[in-house]
Design a protein around this motif. Structure first.
Motif, PDB file in Angstrom:
ATOM      1  N   ASP A 158      66.987  12.926  39.154  1.00 50.30           N
ATOM      2  CA  ASP A 158      67.215  11.683  38.410  1.00 50.30           C
ATOM      3  C   ASP A 158      65.956  10.820  38.381  1.00 50.30           C
ATOM      4  O   ASP A 158      65.641  10.195  37.354  1.00 50.30           O
ATOM      5  CB  ASP A 158      68.370  10.900  39.045  1.00 50.30           C
ATOM      6  CG  ASP A 158      69.701  11.637  38.927  1.00 50.30           C
ATOM      7  OD1 ASP A 158      69.832  12.467  38.006  1.00 50.30           O
ATOM      8  OD2 ASP A 158      70.590  11.386  39.757  1.00 50.30           O
ATOM      9  N   LEU A 159      65.236  10.766  39.494  1.00 47.87           N
ATOM     10  CA  LEU A 159      64.010   9.968  39.543  1.00 47.87           C
ATOM     11  C   LEU A 159      62.954  10.518  38.593  1.00 47.87           C
ATOM     12  O   LEU A 159      62.265   9.756  37.904  1.00 47.87           O
ATOM     13  CB  LEU A 159      63.466   9.931  40.976  1.00 47.87           C
ATOM     14  CG  LEU A 159      64.262   9.086  41.974  1.00 47.87           C
ATOM     15  CD1 LEU A 159      63.784   9.345  43.397  1.00 47.87           C
ATOM     16  CD2 LEU A 159      64.136   7.605  41.644  1.00 47.87           C
ATOM     17  N   VAL A 160      62.822  11.840  38.553  1.00 47.32           N
ATOM     18  CA  VAL A 160      61.851  12.437  37.633  1.00 47.32           C
ATOM     19  C   VAL A 160      62.259  12.161  36.191  1.00 47.32           C
ATOM     20  O   VAL A 160      61.417  11.797  35.349  1.00 47.32           O
ATOM     21  CB  VAL A 160      61.730  13.954  37.886  1.00 47.32           C
ATOM     22  CG1 VAL A 160      60.848  14.601  36.818  1.00 47.32           C
ATOM     23  CG2 VAL A 160      61.140  14.225  39.272  1.00 47.32           C
ATOM     24  N   ALA A 161      63.536  12.309  35.885  1.00 44.20           N
ATOM     25  CA  ALA A 161      64.000  12.062  34.524  1.00 44.20           C
ATOM     26  C   ALA A 161      63.756  10.619  34.103  1.00 44.20           C
ATOM     27  O   ALA A 161      63.477  10.338  32.929  1.00 44.20           O
ATOM     28  CB  ALA A 161      65.486  12.401  34.413  1.00 44.20           C
ATOM     29  N   GLU A 162      63.844   9.704  35.064  1.00 42.97           N
ATOM     30  CA  GLU A 162      63.681   8.284  34.735  1.00 42.97           C
ATOM     31  C   GLU A 162      62.219   7.863  34.611  1.00 42.97           C
ATOM     32  O   GLU A 162      61.874   7.056  33.746  1.00 42.97           O
ATOM     33  CB  GLU A 162      64.362   7.431  35.814  1.00 42.97           C
ATOM     34  CG  GLU A 162      64.226   5.934  35.582  1.00 42.97           C
ATOM     35  CD  GLU A 162      64.920   5.118  36.657  1.00 42.97           C
ATOM     36  OE1 GLU A 162      64.797   3.872  36.622  1.00 42.97           O
ATOM     37  OE2 GLU A 162      65.567   5.718  37.535  1.00 42.97           O
ATOM     38  N   HIS A 163      61.358   8.409  35.453  1.00 45.86           N
ATOM     39  CA  HIS A 163      59.999   7.881  35.555  1.00 45.86           C
ATOM     40  C   HIS A 163      58.935   8.748  34.901  1.00 45.86           C
ATOM     41  O   HIS A 163      57.853   8.242  34.555  1.00 45.86           O
ATOM     42  CB  HIS A 163      59.635   7.668  37.027  1.00 45.86           C
ATOM     43  CG  HIS A 163      60.427   6.598  37.702  1.00 45.86           C
ATOM     44  ND1 HIS A 163      60.149   5.255  37.569  1.00 45.86           N
ATOM     45  CD2 HIS A 163      61.520   6.664  38.512  1.00 45.86           C
ATOM     46  CE1 HIS A 163      61.005   4.543  38.265  1.00 45.86           C
ATOM     47  NE2 HIS A 163      61.858   5.374  38.865  1.00 45.86           N
ATOM     48  N   VAL A 164      59.140  10.043  34.784  1.00 50.45           N
ATOM     49  CA  VAL A 164      58.089  10.939  34.281  1.00 50.45           C
ATOM     50  C   VAL A 164      58.402  11.320  32.831  1.00 50.45           C
ATOM     51  O   VAL A 164      59.446  11.934  32.563  1.00 50.45           O
ATOM     52  CB  VAL A 164      57.975  12.211  35.150  1.00 50.45           C
ATOM     53  CG1 VAL A 164      56.869  13.118  34.616  1.00 50.45           C
ATOM     54  CG2 VAL A 164      57.687  11.828  36.604  1.00 50.45           C
TER      55      VAL A 164
END
Length: 461
Positions: free
Chosen positions: A39-45
């Motif tokens: 989820d963090l990768v999908a949101e920030h990258v």
């Protein structure tokens, strides 16, 4: 130990579609998912183009390969064997992952830094990887040169070590009772000065440290390469103390010369230390302290604290047996600190700054054995993925057993990750059949059980 059969009595065939060689990836990647990695990768990258699509699958694939022991892009093929596609989805070919890494720019690497920082914060909420956070916590900063070869590496150059390569700077978090974690990392040109970008790295590392729930005293430990007012100011702005090896300039030399002879306190090291300059083992020394204001020439940017000085007798290699020296000659090692620790405690804790070297050696024995791409930003992204893999592996060890909580990542990999298993199905569930009498069965089972429980809600911002 010897074979039970002759040469003709053993044959091998690679034909089993239900075997996996790294069953430990199951609890580790479940841990990563619970901590919000995808989820963090999908949101920030956000990378442009078709080749930058699906970073929420490709970044975890790179991290999983590193956890399993991959140290190059080609090694990512170890994720595509036997029954891996039965257990994991979103697997990608090494060529796809290599093309994906080459799409990174500096801004995208910083986006990945944000993922690494937030993931560490989530991991600290899920496992006891930072013990007694309300007491003293150490943030250690150091850099290393990773040698490179050939002419195709962007940014490669000769730095202070006179070795051609790329320079990586790291900041770690540790406490007296817990193993270090990586709070921040940056890749720099090989010819970079050690202190280049250090103030920003220190600020980022201390921000992450505070978000990890640390409420006690924080001390930033560094060697003399980072002895400048900007680094100290960055630590002070974040409310941290510093413990930094002072350069032996004229002001420091004058301060040491003013220490009275009766102010020195003899100490005996619990373990001898090998002195590279003198090529001998040191077992005894004396310590003294004196008030000191560093960087006076910077005006309002000066820092007030103490110099803690350790002195060791300099031996005369030309002296003959039985011939005493006329007077003692000392070698001095000064540390500038603003911490409230007592003199002997502050001097001993600063020597334990070498813990960051263990982290660097750990990385070089794993994902940083190579910087695999010719593109600088691809290698920078690889470094950040390596820090994510390191912190994930360290967290898995903490969930497995007290021994693995402080073991190296290579030991954790051998005991808990690289465990072969055969996949079976029963009642619409997968069953992993692992080797009988595995020496670390209890630790692996504890890790599996810990990651099978419903996780706390991870932060995504």
């Amino acid at each position: 130990m010897q074979l039970c059969h002759g040469r003709s009595g053993v044959s091998a065939v690679f034909d089993d579609p239900n075997l996996v060689s790294c069953a430990g990836l199951v609890p580790v990647m479940r841990l990563a998912a619970d901590a919000g990695l995808h989820d963090l990768v999908a949101e920030h990258v956000r990378l442009p183009g078709e080749q930058g699509a699906n970073p929420h699958l490709k970044i975890p694939a790179l991290v999983a390969g590193m956890v399993a022991g991959a140290d190059s892009i080609d090694d990512m093929d170890l994720l595509r064997h036997g029954g891996m596609e039965t257990v994991f989805g979103g697997l990608r070919a090494p060529s796809t992952l290599g093309i994906f890494l080459r799409k990174f720019t500096f801004g995208h690497v910083r986006q990945l830094d944000a993922v690494a920082s937030r993931l560490l914060v989530n991991l600290t909420a899920m496992a006891p990887i930072i013990t007694v956070p309300d007491q003293v916590v150490f943030v250690d900063v150091d850099d290393t040169v990773k040698p490179t070869y050939g002419y195709a590496k962007q940014g490669a150059g000769y730095g202070y070590s006179k070795v051609k390569g790329l320079n990586a700077i790291l900041a770690t978090i540790s406490t007296p009772g817990s193993a270090p974690l990586i709070a921040a990392a940056r890749l720099r040109r090989g010819a970079s000065n050690s202190a280049r970008g250090a103030p920003r790295l220190v600020a980022d590392a201390l921000t992450t440290t505070a978000r990890c729930g640390v409420s006690g005293m924080v001390i930033v430990r560094m060697d003399s390469a980072y002895y400048n007012h900007q680094v100290v100011a960055a630590a002070h702005r974040a409310g941290a103390h510093v413990s930094i090896t002072a350069r032996m300039d004229a002001a420091v030399t004058r301060a040491i010369a003013g220490i009275a002879e009766d102010a020195w306190t003899g100490i005996k090291y619990p373990q001898a230390i090998f002195d590279d300059d003198e090529q001998r083992w040191i077992s005894d020394a004396e310590v003294a302290e004196v008030p000191y204001t560093a960087f006076k020439s910077k005006g309002t940017k000066a820092a007030t604290g103490r110099l803690i000085v350790r002195r060791v007798k300099r031996l005369n290699p030309a002296a003959t047996t039985g011939q005493d020296t006329l007077f003692d000659v000392w070698r001095h090692h000064a540390v500038f600190t603003t911490s409230p620790l007592g003199m002997l405690q502050a001097e001993a804790s600063h020597r334990r700054h070498a813990i960051v070297e263990q982290v660097i050696a750990d990385l070089k024995g794993g994902p940083l054995a190579h910087l695999p791409s010719g593109k600088f930003n691809a290698n920078a992204a690889w470094l950040v993925c390596a820090t994510i893999a390191f912190n994930l592996t360290r967290t898995a060890g903490a969930l497995a057993s007290r021994f693995h909580a402080k073991a190296t990542t290579a030991t954790i990999r051998a005991h808990l990750i690289s465990v072969p298993a055969r996949i079976a199905r029963s009642a619409r569930k997968l069953i992993l059949h692992l080797p009988r009498d595995w020496p670390w069965e209890a630790a692996w089972t504890d890790l599996h059980n810990a990651t099978s429980r419903p996780p706390p809600q991870p932060a995504t911002t």
